[in-house]
Each structure stands twice: as structure tokens, then as C-alpha cells.
Design a protein around this motif. Structure first.
Motif, PDB file in Angstrom:
ATOM      1  N   ARG A  10       0.831  -1.196   0.000  1.00  0.00           N
ATOM      2  CA  ARG A  10       0.000   0.000   0.000  1.00  0.00           C
ATOM      3  C   ARG A  10       0.873   1.255   0.000  1.00  0.00           C
ATOM      4  N   GLU A  11       1.317   1.622  -1.185  1.00  0.00           N
ATOM      5  CA  GLU A  11       2.123   2.833  -1.327  1.00  0.00           C
ATOM      6  C   GLU A  11       2.062   3.322  -2.763  1.00  0.00           C
ATOM      7  N   GLU A  12       1.505   4.485  -2.927  1.00  0.00           N
ATOM      8  CA  GLU A  12       1.463   5.175  -4.219  1.00  0.00           C
ATOM      9  C   GLU A  12       0.781   4.383  -5.332  1.00  0.00           C
ATOM     10  N   VAL A  13      -0.241   3.612  -4.993  1.00  0.00           N
ATOM     11  CA  VAL A  13      -1.010   2.902  -6.019  1.00  0.00           C
ATOM     12  C   VAL A  13      -2.290   3.711  -6.242  1.00  0.00           C
ATOM     13  N   THR A  14      -2.246   4.587  -7.204  1.00  0.00           N
ATOM     14  CA  THR A  14      -3.359   5.494  -7.470  1.00  0.00           C
ATOM     15  C   THR A  14      -4.480   4.773  -8.219  1.00  0.00           C
ATOM     16  N   LYS A  15      -5.619   5.416  -8.280  1.00  0.00           N
ATOM     17  CA  LYS A  15      -6.747   4.882  -9.040  1.00  0.00           C
ATOM     18  C   LYS A  15      -6.358   4.689 -10.503  1.00  0.00           C
ATOM     19  N   GLU A  16      -5.594   5.632 -11.042  1.00  0.00           N
ATOM     20  CA  GLU A  16      -5.167   5.553 -12.437  1.00  0.00           C
ATOM     21  C   GLU A  16      -4.247   4.352 -12.660  1.00  0.00           C
ATOM     22  N   LYS A  17      -3.339   4.091 -11.722  1.00  0.00           N
ATOM     23  CA  LYS A  17      -2.440   2.941 -11.840  1.00  0.00           C
ATOM     24  C   LYS A  17      -3.232   1.636 -11.752  1.00  0.00           C
ATOM     25  N   LYS A  18      -4.216   1.595 -10.876  1.00  0.00           N
ATOM     26  CA  LYS A  18      -5.055   0.397 -10.761  1.00  0.00           C
ATOM     27  C   LYS A  18      -5.840   0.178 -12.050  1.00  0.00           C
ATOM     28  N   GLU A  48      -0.631  -3.736   3.739  1.00  0.00           N
ATOM     29  CA  GLU A  48       0.144  -2.802   4.565  1.00  0.00           C
ATOM     30  C   GLU A  48       1.612  -3.221   4.588  1.00  0.00           C
ATOM     31  N   LEU A  49       2.511  -2.251   4.681  1.00  0.00           N
ATOM     32  CA  LEU A  49       3.941  -2.535   4.691  1.00  0.00           C
ATOM     33  C   LEU A  49       4.340  -3.427   5.863  1.00  0.00           C
ATOM     34  N   ASP A  50       3.632  -3.322   6.983  1.00  0.00           N
ATOM     35  CA  ASP A  50       3.921  -4.189   8.134  1.00  0.00           C
ATOM     36  C   ASP A  50       3.525  -5.636   7.873  1.00  0.00           C
ATOM     37  N   ASP A  51       2.625  -5.861   6.906  1.00  0.00           N
ATOM     38  CA  ASP A  51       2.115  -7.193   6.620  1.00  0.00           C
ATOM     39  C   ASP A  51       2.813  -7.878   5.453  1.00  0.00           C
ATOM     40  N   TRP A  52       3.863  -7.278   4.933  1.00  0.00           N
ATOM     41  CA  TRP A  52       4.598  -7.836   3.803  1.00  0.00           C
ATOM     42  C   TRP A  52       6.067  -7.900   4.208  1.00  0.00           C
ATOM     43  N   GLY A  53       6.699  -8.984   3.902  1.00  0.00           N
ATOM     44  CA  GLY A  53       8.108  -9.095   4.268  1.00  0.00           C
ATOM     45  C   GLY A  53       8.905  -9.880   3.261  1.00  0.00           C
ATOM     46  N   TYR A  54      10.198  -9.652   3.272  1.00  0.00           N
ATOM     47  CA  TYR A  54      11.132 -10.466   2.503  1.00  0.00           C
ATOM     48  C   TYR A  54      12.487 -10.337   3.171  1.00  0.00           C
ATOM     49  N   ALA A  55      13.334 -11.290   2.899  1.00  0.00           N
ATOM     50  CA  ALA A  55      14.667 -11.339   3.511  1.00  0.00           C
ATOM     51  C   ALA A  55      14.558 -11.363   5.037  1.00  0.00           C
TER      52      ALA A  55
END
Length: 72
Positions: A10-18, A48-55
Motif C-alpha cells: 500500500r504505497e502510491e497505487v493510485t486509481k489511475e495505476k489500478k 500494509e507494509l507491516d504485513d509484507w516481508g522479505y529477507a
């Protein structure tokens, strides 16, 4: 009936990008798989950024350190 689910942070995904994602994926499925676009469903889910992880770390922590997926 194709069902395509796209998950993004959830970061900078605008309606236009969707809108562009939905149109582009529908076009791709129509061209590659010869599917009817009227029967193709696309869902975009923001995480949410807290709900996504890698490494082994949360993306929110990695972002605060200035680390993105394309950096080592």
C-alpha cells in the motif's frame, strides 16, 4: 472465467495505476489465452507494509532503512 489477483504494498497505487493494471492484465489474458474480457475478473489487493516481508524483515522496516526490493 479467469480470476487474476494482484497483491501490492500500500504505497502510491493510485486509481489511475489500478485502472491501467486492470486494463493491461485483461488485455494480456485476452490475447495470450483467448479469453473473453467480459468474463475476466481482476482484483487488486493492497497490503500494509507491516504485513509484507522479505529477507526475513517487514517491508516497513526495510523502507525505513532505505532498502527496496531491487537493492542488496
Amino acid at each position: 472465467m479467469p480470476y487474476i489477483k494482484i497483491e501490492v504494498t500500500r504505497e502510491e497505487v493510485t486509481k489511475e495505476k489500478k485502472r491501467a493494471l486492470i486494463k493491461g492484465v485483461t488485455t494480456l489474458v485476452t490475447e495470450v489465452l483467448n479469453k473473453d474480457p467480459h468474463l475476466t475478473h481482476v482484483v487488486i489487493q493492497e497490503v500494509e507494509l507491516d504485513d509484507w516481508g522479505y529477507a526475513g524483515e517487514q517491508v516497513s522496516d526495510l523502507r525505513s532503512k532505505g532498502i527496496t526490493a531491487d537493492k542488496n
